[in-house]
Structure formats: C-alpha cells, structure tokens
Design a protein around this motif. Structure first.
Motif, PDB file in Angstrom:
ATOM      1  N   ILE A   1       1.464  -8.154   3.064  1.00 52.78           N
ATOM      2  CA  ILE A   1       0.563  -7.886   2.184  1.00 52.78           C
ATOM      3  C   ILE A   1      -0.709  -8.619   2.237  1.00 52.78           C
ATOM      4  CG2 ILE A   1      -0.117  -8.179  -0.463  1.00 52.78           C
ATOM      5  CD1 ILE A   1       1.951  -6.011   0.130  1.00 52.78           C
ATOM      6  N   SER A   2      -2.043  -8.041   2.401  1.00 57.19           N
ATOM      7  CA  SER A   2      -3.082  -8.911   2.761  1.00 57.19           C
ATOM      8  C   SER A   2      -4.020  -8.798   1.459  1.00 57.19           C
ATOM      9  CB  SER A   2      -3.776  -8.185   3.704  1.00 57.19           C
ATOM     10  OG  SER A   2      -4.076  -6.733   3.663  1.00 57.19           O
TER      11      SER A   2
ATOM     12  N   GLY B   1      -3.277  -9.385  -1.744  1.00 58.79           N
ATOM     13  CA  GLY B   1      -2.679  -8.798  -2.812  1.00 58.79           C
ATOM     14  C   GLY B   1      -2.809  -7.331  -3.020  1.00 58.79           C
ATOM     15  N   GLY B   2      -3.244  -6.841  -1.957  1.00 60.95           N
ATOM     16  CA  GLY B   2      -3.151  -5.150  -2.078  1.00 60.95           C
ATOM     17  C   GLY B   2      -1.919  -4.576  -1.020  1.00 60.95           C
ATOM     18  N   ALA B   3      -1.819  -3.234  -1.027  1.00 59.09           N
ATOM     19  CA  ALA B   3      -0.763  -2.724  -0.174  1.00 59.09           C
ATOM     20  C   ALA B   3      -1.321  -2.746   1.377  1.00 59.09           C
ATOM     21  CB  ALA B   3      -0.477  -1.032  -0.653  1.00 59.09           C
ATOM     22  N   ASP B   4      -0.315  -2.372   2.052  1.00 52.75           N
ATOM     23  CA  ASP B   4      -0.443  -2.556   3.645  1.00 52.75           C
ATOM     24  C   ASP B   4       0.323  -1.163   4.278  1.00 52.75           C
ATOM     25  OD1 ASP B   4      -0.269  -5.317   5.913  1.00 52.75           O
ATOM     26  OD2 ASP B   4      -1.133  -3.199   6.239  1.00 52.75           O
TER      27      ASP B   4
ATOM     28  N   ASN C   1       6.247  -5.110   5.457  1.00 52.20           N
ATOM     29  CA  ASN C   1       4.871  -5.080   5.526  1.00 52.20           C
ATOM     30  C   ASN C   1       4.459  -6.474   5.300  1.00 52.20           C
ATOM     31  OD1 ASN C   1       4.964  -5.132   2.686  1.00 52.20           O
ATOM     32  ND2 ASN C   1       3.684  -3.596   2.374  1.00 52.20           N
TER      33      ASN C   1
END
Lengths: 114, 115
Positions: A94-95, A97-100, A92
């Motif tokens: 990360i965009s 700093g969050g999940a993706d 994945n």
C-alpha cells in the motif's frame, strides 16, 4: 522487483484431509496478502486476505502470515472435491494508504481426490 | 450489482491488426486494474487507474499497448499492432479505496488469440 513464489504442484490431497498451500514473497514492504482461487477457464475469486502476523480463520479456510519469514500459507480443512482449483497467492504494498496493483504467484494446482 | 463486465469474451485476430478490449468496473469502485495471464508468466499487472487517472503503467509490455479510462464506468486496453505473443487472457478488476486492504474483483476475462 517484487516476486511471489509458489510450488506449482499438482498437490494431491484426499477428500476430508487438510490441504496446505504455501507462498513466499521477496518484498519486505508488502503489507497485504491475498489468496485467490481460480477454476480452469474462470477468473480469480478472492478467498481471504490477511495483513497481521498470525492466523486468520474463515470457515474451512485459515490463512497464516509470518512477516519475519516472508511466508504466507493457506490451510483448507475438510477438503472437498469442489476445492480442486489453482490457488493464487498475491501481495501488495500500500502506498499512501490507497490501493495498489497486486503481484501474483503463478499458483498451486490443488487436486482433491474423492 | 452485475460485477465487472468485459467484452468481448473471446477475440481471434491476425497479426498486425488492432485489438480493443473493454471493461466496465463495478459501480462506485475507485480503482481499475488490467492484468494479463499466460501459462508462462502467470497473472501480471499491466496498468491501473485511480479515479480515471493512470497511476502505474510500468507493467505495460511495450508501446504497442495503451489503456484509457475516459470515465468512471469504462476503460479500454488497446493493442496496435497485435502480435502472436500477445495471446493471453486479459482480466480487468476493480476495487474500492480502503485504508488498508483493497479487495479486487475480477471480470470474466477476454481470451485473445493472435494468429
């Protein structure tokens, strides 16, 4: 379009030997890499993740990452019949700093021969 | 914790019928994901939510598919009308928001057969 490629197998390995599973990915922006194991008719379960170049060991499992080559591998030492399953590689990006959402390969079917 | 809960586990329906799949994420998890798995295409991300808000639905195959998350403990994936090519295993997964990695925990899946 993110792509994750795996050899579908089956990969047959004798019990007690080292099983080597490989994965390549297309998106250089990928930052986190995951190996999931899926038994027939069951849901994927996480084995381990890696996000830094090099090796990461967890028990009999070692994940290896080479970002320059866009290559991830999983080694299983002392293979057991219970390791027979399909192994899914996932990446994945990360965009912010969050999940993706994960992009999965189609998996490699591993058979450990007693 | 009971893990991610999905219902029904199996669904058989006829083409043209409405199908609703349900998911309860792990308590406290901020993210919820819907995936579909077929032999031909493998495991594909359909849509995911963060704090009940849809973030990316680019994987939803067409307008016949819709997903909602009315609260932190419940999500639905609806197919209307269903078609035979929708036959697949649909997985729901949840995760905590972390700075770098986001381990996703999968539910048992719903095996959908559209006749």
């Amino acid at each position: 379009q993110k792509e994750v490629e795996q050899n579908s197998g089956p990969l047959s390995v004798p019990e007690g030997a080292i099983a080597s599973l490989n994965c390549t990915y297309s998106d250089r922006g990928s930052q986190s890499f995951f190996w999931y194991r899926q038994y027939s008719g069951k849901s994927p379960e996480l084995i381990m993740f890696i996000y830094s170049n090099g090796d990461k060991e967890d028990g009999r499992f070692t994940a290896q990452l080479n970002k320059a080559s866009q290559y991830v591998s999983l080694l299983i030492r002392d293979s057991q019949p219970s390791d027979s399953a399909t192994y899914l590689c996932a990446v994945n990006q990360i965009s912010g700093g969050g999940a993706d959402g994960l992009t999965f390969g189609k998996g490699t079917h591993l058979i450990i021969q007693p | 914790d009971a893990g991610v809960i999905q219902s029904p586990r199996h669904e058989v329906t006829e083409m043209g019928q409405e199908v609703t799949l349900r998911c309860k994420p792990i308590s406290g998890h901020d993210y919820l994901f819907w995936y579909r798995q077929t032999m031909m295409r493998g495991l594909e991300l359909l849509i995911y939510f963060n704090n009940n808000v849809p973030i990316d639905d680019s994987g939803m195959p067409e307008d016949r598919f819709s997903a909602k998350m009315p609260n932190a403990s419940f999500s639905t994936l609806k197919i209307q009308p269903s078609e035979p090519r929708d036959s697949a295993v649909y997985f729901c997964a949840s995760s905590l928001e972390t700075a770098f990695t986001d381990t996703q925990y999968f539910g048992p899946g719903t095996r959908l057969t559209v006749l």
